[in-house]
Write an enzyme that holds these catalytic residues in place. Sequence first.
Site, PDB file in Angstrom:
ATOM      1  N   ASN A 209       0.855  -1.196   0.000  1.00  0.00           N
ATOM      2  CA  ASN A 209       0.000   0.000   0.000  1.00  0.00           C
ATOM      3  C   ASN A 209       0.886   1.239   0.000  1.00  0.00           C
ATOM      4  O   ASN A 209       2.105   1.135   0.016  1.00  0.00           O
ATOM      5  CB  ASN A 209      -0.956  -0.026   1.207  1.00  0.00           C
ATOM      6  N   ALA A 273       1.106   1.506  11.802  1.00  0.00           N
ATOM      7  CA  ALA A 273       1.377   0.805  10.536  1.00  0.00           C
ATOM      8  C   ALA A 273       0.109   0.643   9.711  1.00  0.00           C
ATOM      9  O   ALA A 273      -0.988   0.522  10.260  1.00  0.00           O
ATOM     10  CB  ALA A 273       1.971  -0.569  10.832  1.00  0.00           C
ATOM     11  N   ASP A 306      -5.036  -9.437  13.161  1.00  0.00           N
ATOM     12  CA  ASP A 306      -5.254  -8.016  13.484  1.00  0.00           C
ATOM     13  C   ASP A 306      -4.458  -7.710  14.751  1.00  0.00           C
ATOM     14  O   ASP A 306      -4.886  -8.040  15.864  1.00  0.00           O
ATOM     15  CB  ASP A 306      -6.747  -7.739  13.673  1.00  0.00           C
TER      16      ASP A 306
HETATM   17  O1  C5P Z   1      -8.723  -2.454  10.411  1.00  0.00           O
HETATM   18  P1  C5P Z   1      -7.932  -1.281   9.965  1.00  0.00           P
HETATM   19  O2  C5P Z   1      -6.764  -1.655   9.101  1.00  0.00           O
HETATM   20  O3  C5P Z   1      -8.701  -0.165   9.364  1.00  0.00           O
HETATM   21  O4  C5P Z   1      -7.339  -0.676  11.342  1.00  0.00           O
HETATM   22  C1  C5P Z   1      -6.321   0.258  11.400  1.00  0.00           C
HETATM   23  C2  C5P Z   1      -5.567   0.129  12.687  1.00  0.00           C
HETATM   24  O5  C5P Z   1      -5.362  -1.231  13.008  1.00  0.00           O
HETATM   25  C3  C5P Z   1      -4.175   0.715  12.609  1.00  0.00           C
HETATM   26  O6  C5P Z   1      -3.816   1.150  13.894  1.00  0.00           O
HETATM   27  C4  C5P Z   1      -3.330  -0.477  12.180  1.00  0.00           C
HETATM   28  O7  C5P Z   1      -1.973  -0.323  12.544  1.00  0.00           O
HETATM   29  C5  C5P Z   1      -3.998  -1.609  12.923  1.00  0.00           C
HETATM   30  N1  C5P Z   1      -3.965  -2.897  12.257  1.00  0.00           N
HETATM   31  C6  C5P Z   1      -3.232  -3.932  12.835  1.00  0.00           C
HETATM   32  N2  C5P Z   1      -3.231  -5.171  12.225  1.00  0.00           N
HETATM   33  C7  C5P Z   1      -3.926  -5.387  11.095  1.00  0.00           C
HETATM   34  C8  C5P Z   1      -4.672  -4.352  10.520  1.00  0.00           C
HETATM   35  C9  C5P Z   1      -4.655  -3.116  11.112  1.00  0.00           C
HETATM   36  O8  C5P Z   1      -2.590  -3.719  13.838  1.00  0.00           O
HETATM   37  N3  C5P Z   1      -3.876  -6.584  10.550  1.00  0.00           N
END
Ligand code: C5P
Length: 408
Positions: A209, A273, A306
């Site tokens: 990304n 991140a 996540d």
């Molecule tokens: O779910 P989404 O990507 O929108 O959430 C964003 C937040 O979650 C950010 O703080 C990102 O660093 C974290 N995140 C994470 N692990 C993932 C996806 C997102 O820690 N697999």
Amino acid sequence: MTGKRVLLIIGGGIAAYKSLELVRELTKRGHAVRCVMTKAAQEFVTPLSFASLSGEKVHTELFAMTDEVEMGHIELSRSADLVVVAPATADLMAKMAQGLCNDLASTLLLATDKPVMIAPAMNVRMWEHPATQRNLITLRHDGVSVIGPDEGSMACGEFGPGRMAEPVAIADAIEAHFAQRSGPLAGKRVLVTSGPTHEPIDPVRYIANRSSGKQGSAIAQALARAGADVQFVTGPAEAPKPEGCAIIPVETAAQMHAAALAALPCDIAIFAAAVADWRVQNAAPGKVKKDGSGKPPSLKLTENPDILREISQLKPGKRPALVIGFAAETDEVLANATAKRMRKGCDWLVANDVSPATGIMGGDQNEVHLLGAGDPEHWPRASKAQIAERLVARIIDWAKSSNEKAVC
Ligand code: C5P
């Protein structure tokens, strides 16, 4: 930060001229700098230049009678808060690693009981030579901190690692070093994730990304300046790495997940991140080729762990006391971010609008909403460094009030 005393040892390399700028930068920030020059350093820059900028006598000789009467060389090596070698030439590094002392600079380095930081600068081949790399390992093992070298074109016409780090970066590293002992977040261990992740399709292709890692780097840098012990877990990002932090480079979300868990326990965790939500389940071991059928290969995606959600939902005791997430949204920013904070279970959430028109993703500026730290706040457009400072100021307030509660 109150002024500190830095003993700056200048080795004999063309980068010595950059150390003049380092002296300016440190004195501008309120620190006192005393300079020592090797014989070779004086071939590049005169002692008078360093004396003029530091406002102090410059020391060059081991057996200078008047110097010994004014201040013995042992005293010179111990009266500083930190000894910095910049540029640290291959020769100086070799002497330090071996404990040789045949001039003032090397004698001071052997006699000191103070922390030592080096900023290496040399030709790329000299830097990459196994002897220098061996010396580097020895010096790190001896507790010497190392800043740089940077990669780029060199005075000798070659290209690669070997350029001395920029004076501002060295000054930042010096201040981070001091802050770790006395800043408002001294003693706090903080995890920061930053940058994009790369999810392999095959050994040469990946899904990524547009995250530059600039906001995460700026936050880690501001935390280090405030004295925090920062574990910086970063995907492959273009942003400069923060000085004074432990850098843990990763590539995939799975690696970031493992590195974040390995960084626990910590007091505060900040997830800046842009982690890929999915990885390719059927990533190929070899390069995928066109098979002549005209049909593209099919990629099967599977969800990544996540990290924010998992760490937010750890049991008390294991969970960092303050967990901060980020939300990059392209529409309904506030509504989506509010729902995301609940879903993930983090304490604070920093939400920003990353629609292409805002130029925020990859840009130098940001405009955010902070949720969860009292009433929602809107922070107008500012540099990512300023947003980082503002967030860290809030974290310092939080740390103060949680310390007070612990005392009650
Ligand atoms: O779910 P989404 O990507 O929108 O959430 C964003 C937040 O979650 C950010 O703080 C990102 O660093 C974290 N995140 C994470 N692990 C993932 C996806 C997102 O820690 N697999």
